[in-house]
Design an enzyme around this catalytic site. Structure first.
Site, PDB file in Angstrom:
ATOM      1  CG  MET A  59      -0.958  -2.048  -3.264  1.00 50.60           C
ATOM      2  SD  MET A  59      -1.740  -3.596  -2.612  1.00 50.60           S
ATOM      3  CE  MET A  59      -2.906  -3.561  -4.213  1.00 50.60           C
ATOM      4  NE  ARG A  60       5.448  -0.480  -7.347  1.00 50.77           N
ATOM      5  CZ  ARG A  60       5.438  -0.025  -8.835  1.00 50.77           C
ATOM      6  NH1 ARG A  60       5.785  -0.826  -9.502  1.00 50.77           N
ATOM      7  NH2 ARG A  60       4.437   0.725  -9.350  1.00 50.77           N
TER       8      ARG A  60
ATOM      9  CG  HIS B  16      -3.230 -12.050   0.596  1.00 51.06           C
ATOM     10  ND1 HIS B  16      -3.393 -11.045  -0.292  1.00 51.06           N
ATOM     11  CD2 HIS B  16      -4.240 -12.725   0.368  1.00 51.06           C
ATOM     12  CE1 HIS B  16      -3.989 -11.031  -1.265  1.00 51.06           C
ATOM     13  NE2 HIS B  16      -4.718 -12.471  -0.972  1.00 51.06           N
TER      14      HIS B  16
ATOM     15  CE  LYS C 288       9.116  -6.446 -10.133  1.00 48.34           C
ATOM     16  NZ  LYS C 288       8.011  -5.866  -9.411  1.00 48.34           N
TER      17      LYS C 288
ATOM     18  CG  ASN D  55      -1.535  -4.119   8.609  1.00 47.32           C
ATOM     19  OD1 ASN D  55      -1.728  -4.842   9.435  1.00 47.32           O
ATOM     20  ND2 ASN D  55      -2.425  -3.930   7.628  1.00 47.32           N
TER      21      ASN D  55
ATOM     22  N   GLY E 297      -1.712   2.561   5.441  1.00 43.95           N
ATOM     23  CA  GLY E 297      -0.668   2.191   6.298  1.00 43.95           C
ATOM     24  C   GLY E 297      -1.259   2.140   8.039  1.00 43.95           C
TER      25      GLY E 297
ATOM     26  CG  ASN F 239       2.459  -9.700   1.482  1.00 46.96           C
ATOM     27  OD1 ASN F 239       2.286  -8.300   1.924  1.00 46.96           O
ATOM     28  ND2 ASN F 239       1.707 -10.347   0.752  1.00 46.96           N
TER      29      ASN F 239
HETATM   30  C1  GRF Z   1      -4.161  -5.015   4.324  1.00 44.20           C
HETATM   31  O1  GRF Z   1      -5.487  -5.487   4.317  1.00 44.20           O
HETATM   32  C2  GRF Z   1      -3.179  -6.095   3.781  1.00 44.20           C
HETATM   33  O2  GRF Z   1      -3.690  -7.407   4.308  1.00 44.20           O
HETATM   34  C3  GRF Z   1      -2.919  -6.031   2.441  1.00 44.20           C
HETATM   35  O3  GRF Z   1      -2.963  -4.483   2.172  1.00 44.20           O
HETATM   36  C4  GRF Z   1      -3.771  -4.088   3.191  1.00 44.20           C
HETATM   37  C5  GRF Z   1      -3.118  -2.737   3.695  1.00 44.20           C
HETATM   38  O4  GRF Z   1      -3.963  -1.731   4.691  1.00 44.20           O
HETATM   39  N1  GRF Z   1      -1.733  -6.510   1.865  1.00 44.20           N
HETATM   40  P1  GRF Z   1      -3.222  -0.627   5.446  1.00 44.20           P
HETATM   41  O5  GRF Z   1      -2.508   0.071   4.321  1.00 44.20           O
HETATM   42  O6  GRF Z   1      -2.031  -1.207   6.360  1.00 44.20           O
HETATM   43  O7  GRF Z   1      -4.235  -0.086   6.066  1.00 44.20           O
END
Ligand code: GRF
Length: 194
Positions: A90-91, A109, A65, A14, A12, A107
């Protein structure tokens, strides 16, 4: 004030960067809800510390789902969410949420899509021996990291690069760019320009 739900499965960082951007008034939004599919994920601790409500579920407790997404949808509606921000969720998002929030799910990535979609994008880049990789923010569709691209930022890789060093560089960029793009998408009609 626009209202955001963040979806996350892990650390988390981000999520935290987005919360911090709100606190610094760089992002004019309310982080109204955290949705997590991983009971025990550190992101849930972060949300509790920030007093942000959470909806945590385990997919194994639902037949399909659509069943858990209907449940998520209830929470999104109750909270009048304007934008869904995936941050390490992650889904794959299914039809229930994609239809209800068409064009309102984004999203982040850790690669320059369309290169290296899916899991372990940094490992994939290392393996491929590329001299550049980076980050992509994109709209979410039914595919794996396939939706229309909103913003990208590149990093140059040195000879000595390790998974950890790349991850560190990538996360610095992610934490800066994601809040900026969210702010832009909430309040501007035209495309995001870096
Ligand atoms: C990030 O690097 C994002 O690009 C990817 O998953 C990671 C999540 O990191 N989708 P965090 O949980 O926000 O530290």
């Amino acid at each position: 004030m626009k209202r955001i739900a963040v979806f996350a499965s892990g650390n988390g960082s981000n999520f935290q960067a987005i919360v911090n951007a709100v606190k610094r008034s760089e992002l004019n939004a309310s982080i109204t809800l955290l949705v997590s599919d991983k009971p025990g994920a550190y992101v849930i601790d972060r949300a509790m510390k920030e007093e942000i409500p959470t909806f945590v579920f385990a997919a194994k407790n639902y037949q399909e789902k659509a069943d858990y997404e209907r449940e998520i949808l209830k929470h999104l509606k109750t909270n009048k969410i304007d934008l869904i921000v995936l941050a390490g969720y992650m889904r794959l998002v299914g039809g229930t949420l994609l239809q209800a929030f068409a064009g309102k799910i984004i999203n982040i990535h850790p690669s320059l899509l369309p290169a290296f979609p899916g899991k372990d994008a940094i490992g994939q880049a290392l393996e491929a021996g590329v001299s550049q990789t980076g980050i992509t923010i994109h709209y979410v569709d039914a595919g794996m990291d396939t939706g229309p691209i909103i913003a990208q930022e590149a990093i140059t890789l040195t000879e000595e690069e390790t998974r950890e060093s790349i991850q560190e560089k990538i996360q610095v960029l992610e934490h800066q760019l994601y809040p900026k793009v969210i702010q832009h998408l909430l309040y501007n009609k035209e495309a995001f320009h870096q």
